[in-house]
Design a protein around this motif. Sequence first.
Motif, short mmCIF file in Angstrom:
data_model
loop_
_atom_site.label_atom_id
_atom_site.label_comp_id
_atom_site.label_asym_id
_atom_site.label_seq_id
_atom_site.Cartn_x
_atom_site.Cartn_y
_atom_site.Cartn_z
N SER A 135 0.92 -1.43 -0.01
CA SER A 135 0.09 0.03 -0.03
C SER A 135 0.88 1.25 0.20
CB SER A 135 -0.98 0.07 1.19
OG SER A 135 -1.83 -1.23 1.15
N CYS A 136 0.33 2.29 -0.60
CA CYS A 136 0.93 3.74 -0.58
C CYS A 136 0.14 4.79 -0.72
CB CYS A 136 2.11 3.65 -2.00
SG CYS A 136 2.91 5.06 -1.70
N ASN A 137 0.23 5.78 -0.03
CA ASN A 137 -0.56 6.99 -0.10
C ASN A 137 -0.23 7.91 -1.37
OD1 ASN A 137 2.03 7.60 1.16
ND2 ASN A 137 1.03 8.65 2.88
N LEU A 138 0.80 7.65 -2.09
CA LEU A 138 0.85 8.18 -3.32
C LEU A 138 0.90 7.18 -4.63
CD1 LEU A 138 4.11 10.49 -2.35
CD2 LEU A 138 1.53 11.02 -2.37
N ARG A 139 0.65 7.80 -5.59
CA ARG A 139 0.81 7.03 -6.84
C ARG A 139 1.73 7.19 -7.79
NH1 ARG A 139 -1.36 4.29 -4.08
NH2 ARG A 139 -3.43 2.94 -4.28
N CYS A 140 3.14 7.47 -7.45
CA CYS A 140 4.21 7.89 -8.53
C CYS A 140 4.15 7.18 -9.73
CB CYS A 140 5.52 7.64 -7.93
SG CYS A 140 5.71 8.93 -6.14
N ILE A 141 4.16 8.01 -10.81
CA ILE A 141 4.03 7.62 -12.13
C ILE A 141 4.80 6.53 -12.48
CG2 ILE A 141 3.09 9.72 -13.02
CD1 ILE A 141 5.85 10.41 -14.26
N TYR A 142 6.14 6.20 -12.21
CA TYR A 142 6.87 5.19 -12.51
C TYR A 142 6.87 4.17 -11.53
CZ TYR A 142 10.03 7.49 -9.27
OH TYR A 142 10.62 8.12 -8.08
N CYS A 143 6.03 4.12 -10.50
CA CYS A 143 6.10 2.97 -9.42
C CYS A 143 4.85 2.37 -9.55
CB CYS A 143 6.47 3.82 -8.22
SG CYS A 143 6.35 2.34 -6.85
N GLU A 178 -2.23 3.84 -11.45
CA GLU A 178 -3.16 4.82 -10.72
C GLU A 178 -4.27 4.24 -9.92
OE1 GLU A 178 -5.01 9.60 -11.49
OE2 GLU A 178 -4.63 8.16 -13.10
N GLY A 179 -4.77 3.41 -10.54
CA GLY A 179 -5.93 2.46 -9.72
C GLY A 179 -5.53 0.93 -9.29
N SER A 180 -4.31 1.08 -8.88
CA SER A 180 -3.92 -0.18 -8.21
C SER A 180 -4.50 -0.83 -7.25
CB SER A 180 -2.42 -0.30 -8.28
OG SER A 180 -1.78 0.45 -7.34
N ALA A 181 -4.61 -2.04 -6.90
CA ALA A 181 -5.34 -2.49 -5.52
C ALA A 181 -4.39 -3.25 -4.87
CB ALA A 181 -6.65 -3.57 -6.01
N PRO A 182 -3.55 -2.83 -3.80
CA PRO A 182 -2.74 -3.50 -2.98
C PRO A 182 -3.28 -4.52 -2.18
CG PRO A 182 -3.22 -1.39 -1.96
CD PRO A 182 -3.95 -1.29 -3.29
N LYS A 183 -2.50 -5.47 -1.69
CA LYS A 183 -2.84 -6.51 -0.88
C LYS A 183 -3.38 -5.97 0.63
CE LYS A 183 0.46 -9.95 -2.30
NZ LYS A 183 -0.62 -10.70 -2.97
N THR A 184 -4.25 -6.66 1.36
CA THR A 184 -4.98 -6.25 2.47
C THR A 184 -4.02 -6.68 3.63
OG1 THR A 184 -5.86 -8.50 2.71
CG2 THR A 184 -7.13 -6.54 1.74
N CYS A 185 -4.24 -6.22 4.74
CA CYS A 185 -3.16 -6.47 5.92
C CYS A 185 -3.07 -7.79 6.05
CB CYS A 185 -3.77 -5.59 6.95
SG CYS A 185 -3.53 -3.84 6.72
N GLY A 186 -3.90 -8.76 6.16
CA GLY A 186 -4.13 -10.07 6.61
C GLY A 186 -3.24 -10.93 5.55
N THR A 231 3.52 17.30 -7.31
CA THR A 231 2.22 16.85 -7.24
C THR A 231 1.66 16.07 -8.63
OG1 THR A 231 1.30 18.72 -5.96
CG2 THR A 231 -0.48 17.67 -7.22
N SER A 232 2.47 16.38 -9.70
CA SER A 232 2.05 15.82 -10.85
C SER A 232 2.49 14.46 -11.07
CB SER A 232 2.57 16.54 -12.16
OG SER A 232 2.35 15.78 -13.36
N ILE A 233 4.03 14.20 -10.41
CA ILE A 233 4.80 12.99 -10.48
C ILE A 233 4.10 11.98 -9.50
CG2 ILE A 233 6.93 11.88 -9.74
CD1 ILE A 233 8.45 14.23 -11.04
N THR A 234 4.01 12.61 -8.26
CA THR A 234 3.14 11.57 -7.18
C THR A 234 1.80 11.50 -7.18
OG1 THR A 234 2.87 13.49 -5.87
CG2 THR A 234 5.18 12.17 -5.55
N ARG A 235 1.03 12.25 -8.17
CA ARG A 235 -0.57 12.07 -8.48
C ARG A 235 -0.90 12.37 -6.96
NH1 ARG A 235 0.32 6.70 -11.03
NH2 ARG A 235 0.20 7.10 -13.37
#
Length: 319
Positions: A19-27, A30-38, A126-130
């Motif tokens: 999980s991340c609180n940013l969505r850097c363009i090269y990483c 934009e709409g990715s779904a990270p794993k849950t805590c479990g 702001t643009s790079i990190t969305r």
Amino acid sequence: MKDSWGREIDYLRISLTESCNLRCIYCMPEGSAPKTCGEVLTKENIFAIVEVGGELNIKKIRLTGGEPLLRQDIVELVKGIKDRGIEKIYITTNGILLAEKIDDLKNAGLDGVNISLDTLDREQFTSITRGGDLEKVLDGIKKSLQLNLEVKINSVIIKDINENAIDDLVKLTVDNKLDVRFIELMPIGQGKNFTGINNSEIYNRLEKKIGFDRDYKEVKGVSTYYKLKDSKGKIGFISPINSCFCETCNKIRLTSDGVIKRCLNTKGNINIKEYLDKNIGKDEIKEILKKEIFNKPEKHLFGKENEAEEMKNMNAIGG
């Protein structure tokens, strides 16, 4: 312990979350779904690995992500790792949450932070990190320096995106005791959609425009460091694409879901969380780690045909 190529492996990078609180363009998409805590490594999983790692001469641990400061137990993790005899513990972060957590992290035993920062221009950031807030990152850097932590800025320069950010970034080293390190863009996940700038090009540009201290050069691990004249900090170059440094690689990685990665460039071979969740003993954990360390590949295969190539995005690897 040493791998089959004679390298001493004493550095473990542990990803705490995708999980991340940013969505850097090269990483990240934009709409990715990270794993849950479990699905991620638990605190108990991590401590079990750290204890065994220490017995295998792991001296340094870096907590990464995703964004590791999103973990609610981050302070407990830092303290627990340090209490288990690890000499140095660091965190790589985007810096958004750093200012509010850094006092507790320092008190828990944190030795330093690496902050991902690709520009000092607010609109560009702001643009790079969305959507990231540059002021929060700068505040986190300031507070980390005030606490006398080791501070390193990790910057990725991308063609036609942030080439104009180089000069301002290196000027941070003039009055601040921190390192600004340029890391060549790696062709992993979203990074394949962009063109990075060769570090030799950045070096030549800085040498011509500003000038380095001719009496200073230091090679430390995978980084080559220089200084501007009369500066307090250093400028580092990490060049995995154009200057392979694999002969000095001393690290092994663990993804947030438990996969051991012998190399950033290749897929993992074993998920140790599956074994830990079955309550295997310390000796079995040790044998798994010893095997994975010993079988580290000689070097990465970026740009070459590689059937074991890692296809995940960087946030899922724990770069």
